[in-house]
Design a protein around this motif. Sequence first.
Motif, mmCIF file in Angstrom:
data_model
loop_
_atom_site.group_PDB
_atom_site.id
_atom_site.type_symbol
_atom_site.label_atom_id
_atom_site.label_comp_id
_atom_site.label_asym_id
_atom_site.label_seq_id
_atom_site.Cartn_x
_atom_site.Cartn_y
_atom_site.Cartn_z
ATOM 1 N N TRP A 298 -5.607 -4.942 6.811
ATOM 2 C CA TRP A 298 -6.203 -6.277 6.971
ATOM 3 C C TRP A 298 -5.605 -6.994 8.180
ATOM 4 O O TRP A 298 -6.332 -7.551 9.012
ATOM 5 C CB TRP A 298 -5.987 -7.102 5.707
ATOM 6 N N ASN A 299 -4.291 -6.982 8.287
ATOM 7 C CA ASN A 299 -3.620 -7.721 9.358
ATOM 8 C C ASN A 299 -3.850 -7.099 10.731
ATOM 9 O O ASN A 299 -3.868 -7.811 11.744
ATOM 10 C CB ASN A 299 -2.115 -7.797 9.066
ATOM 11 N N HIS A 300 -4.028 -5.783 10.781
ATOM 12 C CA HIS A 300 -4.177 -5.077 12.053
ATOM 13 C C HIS A 300 -5.618 -5.107 12.571
ATOM 14 O O HIS A 300 -5.854 -4.882 13.772
ATOM 15 C CB HIS A 300 -3.729 -3.619 11.864
ATOM 16 N N ALA A 301 -6.572 -5.408 11.713
ATOM 17 C CA ALA A 301 -7.985 -5.277 12.078
ATOM 18 C C ALA A 301 -8.393 -6.071 13.320
ATOM 19 O O ALA A 301 -9.126 -5.551 14.170
ATOM 20 C CB ALA A 301 -8.870 -5.661 10.883
ATOM 21 N N PRO A 302 -7.963 -7.347 13.501
ATOM 22 C CA PRO A 302 -8.406 -8.081 14.697
ATOM 23 C C PRO A 302 -7.987 -7.423 16.009
ATOM 24 O O PRO A 302 -8.785 -7.355 16.960
ATOM 25 C CB PRO A 302 -7.744 -9.459 14.520
ATOM 26 N N ALA A 303 -6.733 -6.947 16.068
ATOM 27 C CA ALA A 303 -6.268 -6.278 17.286
ATOM 28 C C ALA A 303 -7.044 -4.991 17.519
ATOM 29 O O ALA A 303 -7.416 -4.658 18.653
ATOM 30 C CB ALA A 303 -4.766 -5.988 17.188
ATOM 31 N N MET A 304 -7.285 -4.265 16.451
ATOM 32 C CA MET A 304 -8.046 -3.024 16.548
ATOM 33 C C MET A 304 -9.486 -3.295 16.992
ATOM 34 O O MET A 304 -10.036 -2.572 17.838
ATOM 35 C CB MET A 304 -8.043 -2.351 15.171
ATOM 36 N N GLU A 305 -10.086 -4.360 16.447
ATOM 37 C CA GLU A 305 -11.462 -4.701 16.794
ATOM 38 C C GLU A 305 -11.585 -5.015 18.277
ATOM 39 O O GLU A 305 -12.549 -4.598 18.937
ATOM 40 C CB GLU A 305 -11.909 -5.895 15.939
#
Length: 402
Positions: free
Chosen positions: A362-369
């Motif tokens: 959940w926390n990593h998703a924005p950077a990955m996106e």
Amino acid sequence: MKRRLSGWAFAVLLGALVLAPARSWGAETNTNSLPTDPLAGRQVFLQKGCQKCHSIWGEGGTLGPDLGKAGVWQSVMQLAGVLWNHSPEMIEKMRERRIPRPTISTDEMADLAAFLYFLNYFDQPGDPSKGEMLFAAKGCAKCHAVGSTGGHVGPSLDKYKRDSSPLFLAGAMWSHGTAMARKMGESGIARPDFADGDLTHLFAYIQSASSDTSTEKKYMVPGSPARGEKVFAAKGCIQCHSVRGIGGHIGPDLDKADLHRSVTEVAGLMWNHEPAMWTKMQTLGIALPQFSDQEVSDLIAYLFFLQYFDPPGDVVKGQGIFMEKGCILCHYAPRGAEKLIAPDLSRSPALASPLALSSAMWNHAPAMEAQIRERGLPWPRFRDGDVRDLVEYLRSLRSTQP
């Protein structure tokens, strides 16, 4: 169709959201253990602003799906996959509406996941008219009276109007089951089986038709899976039933049974299987255990949570997923390469527990996106079981690394 809350579910949820004290987030919990209080996550749901986009049984935001719906996910790793799959859409909608995306710690995810999982434990309201037909069709009226209708072989059921939960009825059915079976045998009455929803309808009919004029109400604390696990052992259930291979093998392995059902559905299954259990226990000289109302609640909550944590995944399938989903493009460095584009997932502390993994994803998703959008790559999406298999593969890499 919009789901309505039963009176019991509404009372429990209202108490959880408004009256209960917030949990202190100071100390780490054992996130590999069953939850003691599945409703603790109601504070996380509110504090993190989940209600701005999501509703529970029609109460809340409408940007995202209603999280009270059945069948959204069946285990913690499936939840991680569902959150991941919908992250691009969630990120975009939150960005458009300038809603800050919260970070969620492992402890917070443990409480939030248990809370969302527990929502399907509560029944939808029963239909009194269906309950009245069942009361006659199942033969209950031959022995029991409700209001002015029914027999007098057994006690009147009017008193159950005071009960806020059908669990009181389920507990009484277990405790008096052998005596009821004996009396039905003497009277030539066939012992009824209950299908999904039957007990909910019967309980609704009993409460609506009861002639009890008392305003007193009996309440029960919702079940605790952690306490229920202890009840399962203390009452000897483990002598006949195993869970993940631990316990007896006289009865079925319960974590393989379909027990992720509402509370009265599980209670109905217990009633249906009672005669076979009694016969086997009598043969083995095992005393029939008796349960208090709260022990029944805790035991059923434990059975409901048996599939909350996933069994081990498949390493070979996980390796295929690592390649098929494109993880290898960023999280793998060929020999001689100076560094990885992204962190080495096999060394991630998130692999320590399913809830740590859910939090990290959940926390990593924005950077990955952002990285995926920049490279023009498709967002990897996971099917049921994919995350479990992927984790098993990543864990297997640890033993081959220096």
